[in-house]
Design a protein around this motif. Structure first.
Motif, PDB file in Angstrom:
ATOM      1  N   LEU A   5       0.827  -1.202   0.000  1.00 30.80           N
ATOM      2  CA  LEU A   5       0.000   0.000   0.000  1.00 30.80           C
ATOM      3  C   LEU A   5       0.863   1.255   0.000  1.00 30.80           C
ATOM      4  CD1 LEU A   5      -2.905  -0.913   2.478  1.00 30.80           C
ATOM      5  CD2 LEU A   5      -3.174  -0.085   0.127  1.00 30.80           C
ATOM      6  N   SER A   6       1.927   1.217   0.763  1.00 31.36           N
ATOM      7  CA  SER A   6       2.836   2.364   0.833  1.00 31.36           C
ATOM      8  C   SER A   6       3.464   2.631  -0.535  1.00 31.36           C
ATOM      9  CB  SER A   6       3.901   2.074   1.894  1.00 31.36           C
ATOM     10  OG  SER A   6       4.910   3.034   1.829  1.00 31.36           O
ATOM     11  N   ALA A  42       0.851   4.029  -2.904  1.00 35.87           N
ATOM     12  CA  ALA A  42       0.536   5.437  -2.655  1.00 35.87           C
ATOM     13  C   ALA A  42       1.583   6.353  -3.261  1.00 35.87           C
ATOM     14  CB  ALA A  42       0.412   5.687  -1.154  1.00 35.87           C
ATOM     15  N   SER A  43       2.854   6.051  -3.026  1.00 31.78           N
ATOM     16  CA  SER A  43       3.862   6.981  -3.540  1.00 31.78           C
ATOM     17  C   SER A  43       3.936   6.917  -5.067  1.00 31.78           C
ATOM     18  CB  SER A  43       5.221   6.752  -2.872  1.00 31.78           C
ATOM     19  OG  SER A  43       5.686   5.464  -3.163  1.00 31.78           O
ATOM     20  N   ILE A  61       0.762   8.871  -6.511  1.00 33.41           N
ATOM     21  CA  ILE A  61       0.854  10.329  -6.363  1.00 33.41           C
ATOM     22  C   ILE A  61       1.937  10.910  -7.257  1.00 33.41           C
ATOM     23  CG2 ILE A  61       1.360  12.205  -4.732  1.00 33.41           C
ATOM     24  CD1 ILE A  61       0.073  10.499  -2.535  1.00 33.41           C
ATOM     25  N   ALA A 110      -4.266  12.472  -9.940  1.00 31.53           N
ATOM     26  CA  ALA A 110      -4.645  11.631  -8.800  1.00 31.53           C
ATOM     27  C   ALA A 110      -5.102  12.462  -7.611  1.00 31.53           C
ATOM     28  CB  ALA A 110      -3.479  10.740  -8.383  1.00 31.53           C
ATOM     29  N   LEU A 156      -9.319   3.192   3.503  1.00 35.41           N
ATOM     30  CA  LEU A 156      -9.442   3.603   2.106  1.00 35.41           C
ATOM     31  C   LEU A 156     -10.894   3.987   1.798  1.00 35.41           C
ATOM     32  CD1 LEU A 156      -7.213   0.825   0.524  1.00 35.41           C
ATOM     33  CD2 LEU A 156      -6.619   3.237   0.827  1.00 35.41           C
ATOM     34  N   SER A 176     -12.878   9.757  -2.213  1.00 42.14           N
ATOM     35  CA  SER A 176     -11.492  10.087  -2.568  1.00 42.14           C
ATOM     36  C   SER A 176     -11.013   9.276  -3.766  1.00 42.14           C
ATOM     37  CB  SER A 176     -10.580   9.811  -1.367  1.00 42.14           C
ATOM     38  OG  SER A 176      -9.233   9.878  -1.764  1.00 42.14           O
ATOM     39  N   SER A 177     -10.790   9.976  -4.884  1.00 43.31           N
ATOM     40  CA  SER A 177     -10.284   9.262  -6.056  1.00 43.31           C
ATOM     41  C   SER A 177      -8.821   8.870  -5.842  1.00 43.31           C
ATOM     42  CB  SER A 177     -10.438  10.111  -7.315  1.00 43.31           C
ATOM     43  OG  SER A 177      -9.736  11.323  -7.175  1.00 43.31           O
ATOM     44  N   LEU A 178      -8.128   9.556  -4.935  1.00 46.32           N
ATOM     45  CA  LEU A 178      -6.767   9.138  -4.592  1.00 46.32           C
ATOM     46  C   LEU A 178      -6.797   7.724  -4.004  1.00 46.32           C
ATOM     47  CD1 LEU A 178      -3.739   9.574  -4.144  1.00 46.32           C
ATOM     48  CD2 LEU A 178      -4.310  10.674  -1.962  1.00 46.32           C
ATOM     49  N   ASN A 179      -7.681   7.498  -3.046  1.00 45.39           N
ATOM     50  CA  ASN A 179      -7.783   6.167  -2.444  1.00 45.39           C
ATOM     51  C   ASN A 179      -8.215   5.119  -3.466  1.00 45.39           C
ATOM     52  OD1 ASN A 179      -7.104   7.381  -0.076  1.00 45.39           O
ATOM     53  ND2 ASN A 179      -9.122   7.237   0.871  1.00 45.39           N
ATOM     54  N   ARG A 204      -7.616   5.219  -6.696  1.00 39.98           N
ATOM     55  CA  ARG A 204      -6.473   4.936  -7.576  1.00 39.98           C
ATOM     56  C   ARG A 204      -5.454   4.045  -6.878  1.00 39.98           C
ATOM     57  NH1 ARG A 204      -4.919   9.233 -11.919  1.00 39.98           N
ATOM     58  NH2 ARG A 204      -6.844  10.389 -12.183  1.00 39.98           N
ATOM     59  N   LEU A 205      -5.264   4.316  -5.588  1.00 38.58           N
ATOM     60  CA  LEU A 205      -4.337   3.519  -4.799  1.00 38.58           C
ATOM     61  C   LEU A 205      -4.798   2.052  -4.774  1.00 38.58           C
ATOM     62  CD1 LEU A 205      -3.292   5.059  -1.392  1.00 38.58           C
ATOM     63  CD2 LEU A 205      -3.283   2.598  -1.787  1.00 38.58           C
ATOM     64  N   SER A 220       3.543  12.698  -1.731  1.00 35.62           N
ATOM     65  CA  SER A 220       3.979  11.330  -1.976  1.00 35.62           C
ATOM     66  C   SER A 220       4.809  10.825  -0.797  1.00 35.62           C
ATOM     67  CB  SER A 220       4.787  11.294  -3.280  1.00 35.62           C
ATOM     68  OG  SER A 220       5.415  10.063  -3.428  1.00 35.62           O
ATOM     69  N   ALA A 235      -8.631  15.693  -3.988  1.00 34.32           N
ATOM     70  CA  ALA A 235      -8.805  14.236  -3.891  1.00 34.32           C
ATOM     71  C   ALA A 235      -8.579  13.727  -2.473  1.00 34.32           C
ATOM     72  CB  ALA A 235      -7.883  13.506  -4.861  1.00 34.32           C
ATOM     73  N   ARG A 277     -10.267  14.900  -0.218  1.00 30.12           N
ATOM     74  CA  ARG A 277     -11.657  14.998   0.240  1.00 30.12           C
ATOM     75  C   ARG A 277     -11.732  15.352   1.720  1.00 30.12           C
ATOM     76  NH1 ARG A 277     -13.636  16.801  -2.274  1.00 30.12           N
ATOM     77  NH2 ARG A 277     -15.828  16.212  -2.232  1.00 30.12           N
TER      78      ARG A 277
END
Lengths: 405, 405
Positions: free
Chosen positions: A47-48, A51-52, A55, A61, A250, A277-280, A282-283, B48, B249, B251
């Motif tokens: 997951l880490s 995430a990086s 982003i 993202a 998430l 959250s679209s970041l989550n 995408r992750l 990131s 994102a 949120r």
């Protein structure tokens, strides 16, 4: 100032879960009350890394996304269903939500007017009951047995109340842990289709199937959504989540159904919070489709561990304090639904237990009415030591009552 | 099946924003319609780094969190207010939400019953209008001028309608960009306090203040929430967001108010989706309090760039096609609120513009009623080339109409 809250706002304040949560987080309480996954099993390194990577790769993202959620994750879900279960999802038929609870709430908002009759598998999750009460639904309980809802009971409920919909959790019902049989699934679905009753199928726990965890349980117990899929009648809204299988923070659940129903829920989603959250999202998509993470293997790992914890809890329930308690041993999910020794009231027991430093969920929170003779115990979150200590404290609390009578 | 949606569900489907968003994401449209920040200014490397640090440090970052949101981020907000603005936030007086829109929606759900009268600064954001319509509020517009709401108009609205609350955006009102004067802020607040009218203050754009952007604008234009703070009367619910100042994102928005009001909203939040992503909240907290990121410096950077884009848009509005258009030049925010040449209808112009490949927000979406003589243009998102092309297409569309008449 003196506030004038809306008429049903007070229905929100009934839950002791808020204060239990607070005490647990302060570390002053062992909680068997909640539905937390075991955080020591979270796939942190992957997951880490996800995430990086996500982003760094694309500023998009971090930008606003679509109200229906990140397209590639919706496509992943669609592909997973087609590949794993042979289920065709309608184009535009998936909405990503903030956990499964938001899917329940959005559906309630676009479908229920105050006074509308709604059938609910009883017992059920506190979250479903809260969302329905806030919407002003008249909640009608439907009883079941170890194979699922009772068709006769459902039929008479439909005839008597002409309900708009049915809320059910066919796989490892929260709290009872029941896994509906295939025959019962077909029968219940058929009844709802023939009476034009919309079925809301909460499948948040369906993957937590402990028996023969090396196989895909979905092949043996299709969801109601999958069962109806061929005819594409749109009578089932399916609700799923990554909270139990990957990680709750998430906040990614989803709803799948007909294009019309999902379209309306998407409009409500936009009004409620624009989008999750679209970041989550995408992750998660990176984790599922790019990284070395294997969701099926991970679920197998979870199920092996949760089964061990369940068995330990069952062992601890053999102690003398519990000798007149009964429960059905589930083959999945996160909970034991235990009936208390006769005359013992769940709310009274909770007060004593909290004083001793352990919490559980009292039956009334999972029940349309009554339920005070039952408690829900969570076995997925506490590790071995915590489970031993928590169940010791619970046994003490129970003994205090039974010794008196 | 034939669905029976709830009575007000259809109010959700009125917005053309959903389809504009879809076309923009497909790359077939230049959008001046939305309220997107410039993604090329997102602090990607620091975000990131924050993400991988937060996830690696503690499995708790991926677990369920508290419904009110991650404690240290709420404390950071409280400290930021005290340090930056001398404002004391009540203990238990902050709730983290999924963007500012969710704060608006939650408040509406716990405070408004169908038929309740609600005053709204007019024009206002589409999101506020949608949430109020979904809740069944009777929406009463209050007019303003370049200094903010007109006290006389507010007073007569209060006397005539006995409203429960007022929705206002004193700093860079969406869409009009008005910045209320200090005198007007005090007058409006006083009126609401004396008539027991709850004020919902949406301050999503307050930090985007372009004048003298090397100073803290907050020192010169206190929010209504800050103005009332000394007496702690609880008449103001403040709504803020990191969507415009850090990244959408994530949120993460918030509401701040009295403990009683925030407590009720937190209970509604738990019912609606349990909680927003505590992972995102931890990530933000790490960014703000551990990493090298400086929020004030970053906002200064944003304001310098947005001011440049605003000036470019204003230059482009000097072209002949716009010669009978008027607008007030804002000193902050994200929008120009332009009145069209006489006789030109915003919805008709939108159809022609979409065909040419450019979108804007037509006035009716920001108006309690009417508004078809105005359009909202966003200048924060389009880069120089996109802005030039988009405004060229807009000019063409306007010319087609004005040439005809």
């Amino acid at each position: 100032m003196k506030y004038e809250f809306s008429a049903r706002a007070h229905t929100l304040l009934s839950s002791p879960l808020l204060s239990i949560r607070k005490q647990t987080r302060r570390g002053t309480l062992i909680s068997l009350a909640e539905e937390l996954p075991a955080e020591e099993l979270f796939p942190l390194p992957l997951l880490s890394e996800a995430a990086s990577t996500v982003i760094s790769a694309d500023a998009g993202a971090l930008q606003y996304g679509d109200p229906e959620g990140y397209g590639p994750l919706r496509e992943w879900l669609t592909g997973d269903w087609l590949g794993g279960k042979g289920v065709h999802v309608a184009e535009g038929g998936v909405l990503l939500t903030t956990g499964s609870q938001q899917a329940i709430d959005l559906l309630a908002r676009v479908y229920i007017d105050p006074g509308d009759r709604v059938l609910v598998e009883n017992p059920t999750s506190p979250g479903i009951l809260q969302a329905l009460r806030m919407q002003g639904a008249v909640i009608i309980p439907v009883q079941g047995d170890k194979d699922g809802l009772l068709p006769d009971h459902l039929r008479s409920g439909i005839r008597q109340h002409r309900p708009k919909m049915l809320f059910a959790t066919p796989s490892f019902t929260n709290p009872s842990g029941v896994l509906w049989s295939l025959a019962r699934r077909k029968e219940i679905l058929e009844l709802c289709i023939s009476h034009n009753v919309l079925v809301i199928e909460d499948d948040s726990y369906g993957d937590l199937h402990f028996q023969r965890y090396d196989e895909r349980p979905s092949l043996r117990y299709p969801s109601l959504y999958a069962l109806e899929n061929v005819s594409e009648g749109g009578h089932v809204l399916y609700i799923g989540s990554f909270s139990k299988t990957v990680a709750p923070a998430l906040r990614t659940g989803w709803a799948a159904g007909s294009r019309e129903l999902i379209g309306m829920m998407t409009a409500a989603k936009q009004m409620a919070d624009w989008q999750s959250s679209s970041l989550n999202q995408r992750l998660l998509h990176h984790l599922l489709s790019v990284s070395a993470f294997d969701l099926r293997e991970h679920i197998t790992l979870l199920n092996r561990e949760y089964n061990t914890r369940l068995k330990l809890m069952a062992e601890l329930l053999k102690r003398p304090a519990w000798k007149s308690s009964v429960y059905d041993m589930p083959v999945g999910g996160m909970f034991l639904w235990v009936s208390l020794p006769e005359g013992l009231d769940a709310m009274a027991l909770l007060r004593v237990s909290l004083a001793k430093g352990v919490a559980f969920l009292p039956g009334p929170l999972c029940s349309v009415s009554g339920g005070s003779e039952r408690i829900r115990l969570n076995f997925s979150h506490p590790g071995r030591d915590e489970l031993l200590l928590g169940m010791n404290l619970m046994s003490e609390a129970v003994s205090e009552f039974t010794a008196r009578s």
